[in-house]
Design a protein around this motif. Structure first.
Motif, PDB file in Angstrom:
ATOM      1  N   THR A  10      28.246 -92.350  -3.797  1.00 21.54           N
ATOM      2  CA  THR A  10      28.178 -92.940  -2.461  1.00 21.54           C
ATOM      3  C   THR A  10      29.298 -92.341  -1.624  1.00 21.54           C
ATOM      4  OG1 THR A  10      27.955 -94.980  -1.195  1.00 21.54           O
ATOM      5  CG2 THR A  10      29.670 -94.959  -2.829  1.00 21.54           C
ATOM      6  N   SER A  11      29.137 -92.337  -0.308  1.00 21.40           N
ATOM      7  CA  SER A  11      30.220 -91.778   0.502  1.00 21.40           C
ATOM      8  C   SER A  11      30.804 -92.843   1.415  1.00 21.40           C
ATOM      9  CB  SER A  11      29.753 -90.578   1.298  1.00 21.40           C
ATOM     10  OG  SER A  11      28.413 -90.708   1.656  1.00 21.40           O
ATOM     11  N   THR A  46      37.620 -91.867  -5.352  1.00 22.66           N
ATOM     12  CA  THR A  46      37.257 -90.739  -4.507  1.00 22.66           C
ATOM     13  C   THR A  46      37.425 -89.444  -5.295  1.00 22.66           C
ATOM     14  OG1 THR A  46      37.975 -91.885  -2.522  1.00 22.66           O
ATOM     15  CG2 THR A  46      37.846 -89.494  -2.394  1.00 22.66           C
ATOM     16  N   PRO A  73      28.643 -87.222  -7.029  1.00 23.93           N
ATOM     17  CA  PRO A  73      29.032 -88.312  -6.130  1.00 23.93           C
ATOM     18  C   PRO A  73      27.904 -89.341  -6.027  1.00 23.93           C
ATOM     19  CG  PRO A  73      28.790 -86.246  -4.926  1.00 23.93           C
ATOM     20  CD  PRO A  73      28.686 -85.916  -6.372  1.00 23.93           C
ATOM     21  N   LYS A  94      36.162 -88.111   5.157  1.00 19.26           N
ATOM     22  CA  LYS A  94      34.857 -88.099   4.498  1.00 19.26           C
ATOM     23  C   LYS A  94      35.113 -87.990   3.009  1.00 19.26           C
ATOM     24  CE  LYS A  94      31.443 -86.296   7.770  1.00 19.26           C
ATOM     25  NZ  LYS A  94      31.848 -87.270   8.753  1.00 19.26           N
ATOM     26  N   GLU A  95      34.768 -89.036   2.291  1.00 19.48           N
ATOM     27  CA  GLU A  95      35.037 -89.050   0.860  1.00 19.48           C
ATOM     28  C   GLU A  95      33.793 -89.504   0.107  1.00 19.48           C
ATOM     29  OE1 GLU A  95      38.436 -91.541   0.128  1.00 19.48           O
ATOM     30  OE2 GLU A  95      39.533 -90.686   1.813  1.00 19.48           O
ATOM     31  N   ALA A  96      33.765 -89.124  -1.169  1.00 20.33           N
ATOM     32  CA  ALA A  96      32.650 -89.561  -2.002  1.00 20.33           C
ATOM     33  C   ALA A  96      33.199 -90.110  -3.304  1.00 20.33           C
ATOM     34  CB  ALA A  96      31.712 -88.396  -2.268  1.00 20.33           C
TER      35      ALA A  96
END
Lengths: 247, 262
Positions: A110-111, A94, A108, A207-209
């Motif tokens: 993908t999330s 992340t 980034p 919410k992370e990428a």
């Protein structure tokens, strides 16, 4: 003087060899902690496979390089990058401010989000805060662990591998596990041993990428990988890889 | 391991930190340099220019406590297990003797790390034991085997005549063992047990793989979040060093006292 002559000869030889090595299509060493299914794992044939692996290979192909994967334990994976054992990390990392301060990330790719898994016998817990006074597990040094730590009154237990955390929950030693959503789904919904024991509760609450990590200041490699990522996204290869691994 | 004490020359190499003896002046000085050097370095780092080290020192204390608990719990349990195993090894009952020997051989043939995984995860499927307890059980089961050999050697080092004399005085075998042989054997086995204690203190770092939040685990958690690997492991190593040196000294003093009382 003979010593110096030998030394010079050796140095020249090594230099010559490395030049030839560089002339070949560029190969980059990439570390991954293959204990994070379905993103990266070791299959029955001892091969490292998973979403990240397919994605990295696609990126490398577009960027015109070849990849050599190195299976590396998570809690030393950044240290290995520091000491130059490999050029990059693709391991569901992340992008966080703290990590960006020390390392460089690609765009980034993908999330995802963190999600809570509890035993099926637990009918009430919906969020980590419901597990006050209990132990909740995560892999050491992951964003899941950081999220648990934020909740006062919940005891964080860290594991070397996420699989060990799930196994400990199966043994009844901990009351919950927090990890990336696809990984939670893999363990709680697909794995035969756990399907009847665990459930994923609620929705992912962060919410992370993910990004590919390289050593700070290695702008050349970041640019190269970003070029590859862009091409992969343009060809919608990432969507294909996603549907192959994440169910 | 110490074998039967014989008049032959024998080298003594402990697997723990070397316990300094006043007669061994080289080691004694080395102990002082290492111990006070490590403490001085700790203080220098903690109160030095960068407050990063202070943050690490503040992060790990509960880990030190867990390391202590695991070490202390394991050594006490290992002494009990070891005593039983040691008595079993010298037993004239063939079944008991065989069982004790089998235990010692099997356990000594399996790496501690594997045993820890096995007892924690494999047995965790069948019995519910809390993490710290299963860590202590695993360590004690392993060290009990080594401890058993120490006890066996210790008991066998007491001249046979003593048992015969005790029996001729009308004591039962158990009585003679408890009142005559074991008190003397304890004195003999104390130094090797001290060594085992130090070795166990160091090996207790292995329980960090079981998600027991010991000193090493705390350090790893800190390092994996801050990426200050060098600083963290420097501190962890120093703390372990201070602990083992402190205890080796303590055991050395205890041993001297016991010898004086002879």
């Amino acid at each position: 003087m003979k010593f110096f002559r030998t030394l010079t000869a050796t140095v020249t030889l090594v230099a010559a060899l490395s030049v030839t090595a560089f002339a070949a299509p560029k190969s980059i060493k990439v570390a991954t902690d293959a204990t994070w299914p379905p993103m990266e794992m070791v299959d029955a044939n001892k091969k490292i496979v998973g979403y990240d692996i397919d994605f990295m290979n696609a990126v490398a192909k577009e960027a015109g390089v070849t990849v050599e994967f190195k299976n590396t334990a998570w809690d030393g994976i950044f240290a290995g990058l520091d000491s130059g054992q490999y050029d990059a990390i693709i391991s569901s990392v992340t992008i966080t401010k703290e990590r960006q301060a020390k390392y460089d990330f690609t765009e980034p790719y993908t999330s995802i989000g963190q999600i809570l898994v509890v035993p099926k016998t637990d009918k009430t817990s919906k969020v980590i805060a419901n597990l006050k006074g209990k132990k909740v597990g995560a892999q050491i040094g992951t964003t899941g662990a950081f999220e648990i730590k934020k909740v006062a009154g919940v005891e964080l237990k860290t594991y070397d591998e996420i699989g060990l955390a799930f196994e400990d929950m199966a043994a009844g030693r901990i009351s919950g596990v927090v990890c990336d959503e696809p990984v939670a789904a893999h363990f709680a919904l697909q794995k035969k041993e756990y399907r009847d024991k665990f459930k994923v509760v609620g929705k992912s609450f962060t919410k992370e990428a993910y990004g590919i990590v390289v050593k700070k200041g290695n702008t050349e490699l970041v640019a190269l990988l970003n070029k590859g990522i862009k091409a992969v996204k343009a060809k919608k290869l990432d969507v294909k890889i996603h549907s192959k691994w994440v169910k | 391991m110490t074998d039967n004490q014989s008049p032959h020359k024998a080298i003594e190499v402990g697997d723990g930190a070397a316990i300094p003896h006043k007669s061994d002046s080289g080691l004694f000085t080395a102990w002082r340099i290492a111990f006070f050097g490590a403490i001085a370095l700790c203080l220098f780092l903690a109160f030095g220019r960068s407050d990063q080290y202070m943050a690490i020192f503040k992060f790990v204390p509960d880990g030190i406590l867990v390391t202590f608990k695991v070490t202390l719990g394991s050594i006490l349990l290992a002494i009990v297990v070891g005593l039983i195993a040691g008595l079993g090894r010298i037993s004239t009952n063939r079944f008991i003797n065989g069982l004790a020997s089998l235990y010692v051989e099997v356990i000594r043939g399996i790496p501690l790390l594997v045993q820890l995984f096995y007892i924690y995860y494999a047995l965790g499927r069948f019995v519910k034991i809390p993490d710290m307890v299963s860590a202590i059980i695993a360590m004690a089961v392993c060290y009990g085997a080594y401890m058993g050999e120490i006890f066996r050697a210790g008991i066998q080092s007491i001249p046979k005549g003593q048992m015969e004399a005790a029996l001729s005085l009308g004591m039962s075998r158990g009585q003679a063992m408890r009142q005559v042989i074991l008190p003397q054997a304890f004195k003999v086995v104390l130094p090797p047990i001290g060594n085992e204690f130090i070795a166990l203190l160091k090996d207790s770092s292995l329980v960090s793989i079981l998600a027991v939040s010991d000193l090493l685990r705390r350090g790893r958690e800190y390092a994996s979040e801050t990426f200050s690997y060098f600083e963290t492991y420097t501190v962890i190593a120093l703390i372990y060093l201070v602990m083992t040196l402190f205890f080796s000294k303590l055991i050395g003093i205890m041993e001297e006292r016991l010898n004086d009382g002879r």
